[in-house]
Write a protein that holds these residues in place. Structure first.
Motif, PDB file in Angstrom:
ATOM      1  N   LEU A   1      42.537  15.783  31.928  1.00 51.61           N
ATOM      2  CA  LEU A   1      43.625  15.248  32.759  1.00 51.61           C
ATOM      3  C   LEU A   1      43.168  15.064  34.199  1.00 51.61           C
ATOM      4  O   LEU A   1      43.568  14.107  34.870  1.00 51.61           O
ATOM      5  N   HIS A   2      42.299  15.954  34.660  1.00 50.78           N
ATOM      6  CA  HIS A   2      41.729  15.784  36.000  1.00 50.78           C
ATOM      7  C   HIS A   2      40.870  14.516  36.047  1.00 50.78           C
ATOM      8  O   HIS A   2      41.002  13.696  36.963  1.00 50.78           O
ATOM      9  N   ALA A   3      40.036  14.330  35.039  1.00 54.07           N
ATOM     10  CA  ALA A   3      39.169  13.141  35.006  1.00 54.07           C
ATOM     11  C   ALA A   3      39.994  11.861  34.914  1.00 54.07           C
ATOM     12  O   ALA A   3      39.618  10.825  35.462  1.00 54.07           O
TER      13      ALA A   3
ATOM     14  N   PRO B   1      37.650  24.356  46.001  1.00 56.13           N
ATOM     15  CA  PRO B   1      37.797  22.923  46.295  1.00 56.13           C
ATOM     16  C   PRO B   1      37.521  22.050  45.076  1.00 56.13           C
ATOM     17  O   PRO B   1      36.632  22.345  44.292  1.00 56.13           O
ATOM     18  N   CYS B   2      38.317  20.991  44.933  1.00 57.34           N
ATOM     19  CA  CYS B   2      38.070  19.999  43.875  1.00 57.34           C
ATOM     20  C   CYS B   2      36.739  19.304  44.168  1.00 57.34           C
ATOM     21  O   CYS B   2      36.525  18.850  45.292  1.00 57.34           O
ATOM     22  N   PRO B   3      35.832  19.217  43.190  1.00 53.99           N
ATOM     23  CA  PRO B   3      34.532  18.581  43.443  1.00 53.99           C
ATOM     24  C   PRO B   3      34.649  17.077  43.696  1.00 53.99           C
ATOM     25  O   PRO B   3      33.712  16.459  44.191  1.00 53.99           O
ATOM     26  N   VAL B   4      35.802  16.481  43.359  1.00 52.81           N
ATOM     27  CA  VAL B   4      35.960  15.033  43.549  1.00 52.81           C
ATOM     28  C   VAL B   4      36.534  14.719  44.931  1.00 52.81           C
ATOM     29  O   VAL B   4      36.000  13.907  45.670  1.00 52.81           O
ATOM     30  N   CYS B   5      37.666  15.381  45.304  1.00 50.45           N
ATOM     31  CA  CYS B   5      38.351  15.004  46.549  1.00 50.45           C
ATOM     32  C   CYS B   5      38.401  16.134  47.580  1.00 50.45           C
ATOM     33  O   CYS B   5      38.812  15.907  48.724  1.00 50.45           O
ATOM     34  N   GLY B   6      38.014  17.335  47.209  1.00 44.37           N
ATOM     35  CA  GLY B   6      37.975  18.434  48.168  1.00 44.37           C
ATOM     36  C   GLY B   6      39.283  19.182  48.340  1.00 44.37           C
ATOM     37  O   GLY B   6      39.335  20.228  48.987  1.00 44.37           O
TER      38      GLY B   6
ATOM     39  N   TYR C   1      44.941  22.317  38.110  1.00 49.67           N
ATOM     40  CA  TYR C   1      44.921  20.883  38.389  1.00 49.67           C
ATOM     41  C   TYR C   1      44.625  20.701  39.860  1.00 49.67           C
ATOM     42  O   TYR C   1      44.716  21.639  40.664  1.00 49.67           O
ATOM     43  N   CYS C   2      44.276  19.450  40.218  1.00 46.92           N
ATOM     44  CA  CYS C   2      44.034  19.133  41.619  1.00 46.92           C
ATOM     45  C   CYS C   2      45.156  18.221  42.111  1.00 46.92           C
ATOM     46  O   CYS C   2      45.305  17.102  41.608  1.00 46.92           O
ATOM     47  N   PRO C   3      45.968  18.674  43.084  1.00 47.16           N
ATOM     48  CA  PRO C   3      47.046  17.815  43.592  1.00 47.16           C
ATOM     49  C   PRO C   3      46.500  16.496  44.142  1.00 47.16           C
ATOM     50  O   PRO C   3      47.099  15.438  43.915  1.00 47.16           O
ATOM     51  N   GLY C   4      45.390  16.533  44.860  1.00 45.81           N
ATOM     52  CA  GLY C   4      44.828  15.322  45.462  1.00 45.81           C
ATOM     53  C   GLY C   4      44.498  14.265  44.424  1.00 45.81           C
ATOM     54  O   GLY C   4      44.765  13.077  44.617  1.00 45.81           O
ATOM     55  N   CYS C   5      43.935  14.673  43.290  1.00 47.18           N
ATOM     56  CA  CYS C   5      43.525  13.722  42.247  1.00 47.18           C
ATOM     57  C   CYS C   5      44.653  13.389  41.279  1.00 47.18           C
ATOM     58  O   CYS C   5      44.691  12.296  40.725  1.00 47.18           O
ATOM     59  N   GLN C   6      45.559  14.344  41.053  1.00 49.64           N
ATOM     60  CA  GLN C   6      46.434  14.187  39.897  1.00 49.64           C
ATOM     61  C   GLN C   6      47.931  14.031  40.177  1.00 49.64           C
ATOM     62  O   GLN C   6      48.660  13.539  39.336  1.00 49.64           O
TER      63      GLN C   6
HETATM   64 ZN   LIG Z   1      40.681  16.312  43.481  1.00 51.97          ZN
END
Ligand SMILES: [Zn+2]
Length: 286
Positions: free
Chosen positions: A183-185, A245-250, A265-270
């Motif tokens: 779901l993160h991807a 930290p999320c490796p994609v968006c931090g 989950y990552c709020p920034g990405c998802q």
């Molecule tokens: Zn993220």
């Protein structure tokens, strides 16, 4: 909990190490782990291991003449291959983490173990894997499903995508950890409803499912069983990484807790930067 990639790696390990060997002894140390009584465990003795397969998260050790040892490792179960055993003494039932021990004719073999006090590892000795209810109910394999099948399966069950993706009757093989990663991807909220997903979102989710699982299988297969858990951890972006930290968006990885599980989950990405309500916390606050 071992999911599709780990079970695939364990099956691969058995294919390379156990196939071609005959069973010298099958010991059941945790009586409650064996869910079948016919054929008896003695039926495996003298049979040759001919293959090891995976059905969703079930491991299937295949013996000649239509006999299968099908295992669901549950939350804390694992398979340990042994080059040799320190002693020929049979296991004492009810002692220690070993549930099932299979000794092969060359002195090697494997143990099915389960850590902790909550015992839910399940082993079945059957003449056909479809005799195991959990196997008979499995949906298509998550790694094999093409886009049309994937879309049809996801739309067949209305609900939050996290729950639908981990429903083994919808798709087989995905559990709590890899659903967080998928779901993160796919940049989807775990609470997104399946009947509101667009064709484009389902195509992205399908692609993410294949990629995340495929990469995990590639990383896992060939690893020694003892190193598989570390290998799984090293490949995770959000699962079990609350506060990091999320490796994609931090952005900071967040968690939602349930009675006996949690998701990350990552709020920034998802979720467009917005944290999801943690029902357990809001209940306490209220
Ligand atoms: Zn993220």
């Amino acid at each position: 909990m071992p999911e599709l990639p780990e079970v695939e790696a364990l099956a691969d390990h058995l294919r390379r190490r156990a196939v071609g060997h005959r069973v010298a002894r099958l010991e059941i140390a945790a009586i409650s782990a064996l869910k079948t009584y016919d054929p008896p465990s003695s039926a495996a003795v003298g049979r040759t291991v001919t293959d090891a397969r995976r059905h969703g998260k079930f491991l299937d050790v295949v013996f000649d003449d239509d006999l299968h040892l099908v295992v669901h490792l549950a939350r804390a179960g694992w398979l340990h291959h042994r080059e040799s055993f320190p002693s020929a003494t049979p296991l004492r039932p009810g002692k220690g983490p070993i549930a099932v021990r299979v000794r092969l004719d060359d002195g090697s073999g494997f143990d099915l173990t389960e850590a902790g006090t909550q015992k839910s590892l399940a082993a079945y000795l059957v003449t056909d894997p479809a005799q195991v209810p959990g196997v008979a109910r499995l949906g298509p394999d998550a790694l094999d499903a093409d886009l049309a099948t994937f879309t049809e399966r996801l739309r067949s069950r209305r609900g939050q995508v996290k729950g639908v993706l981990t429903d083994q009757q919808v798709l087989a093989g995905v559990g709590n950890a890899y659903s967080d990663e998928i779901l993160h991807a796919a940049k989807l909220s775990p609470f997104a409803l399946t009947d509101r997903l667009t064709d484009a979102q389902l195509a992205t989710l399908h692609e993410a499912t294949r990629r995340v699982l495929g990469e995990a299988v590639t990383r896992s297969v060939g690893q020694r069983a003892a190193e598989l858990k570390a290998e799984k951890r090293s490949g995770l972006a959000v699962h079990a990484r609350t506060g990091l930290p999320c490796p994609v968006c931090g952005d900071t990885v967040r968690e939602v807790s349930f009675a006996d599980s949690s998701l990350q989950y990552c709020p920034g990405c998802q979720t467009g930067g917005k944290p999801l309500a943690d029902r357990r916390l809001s209940r306490i606050v209220r």
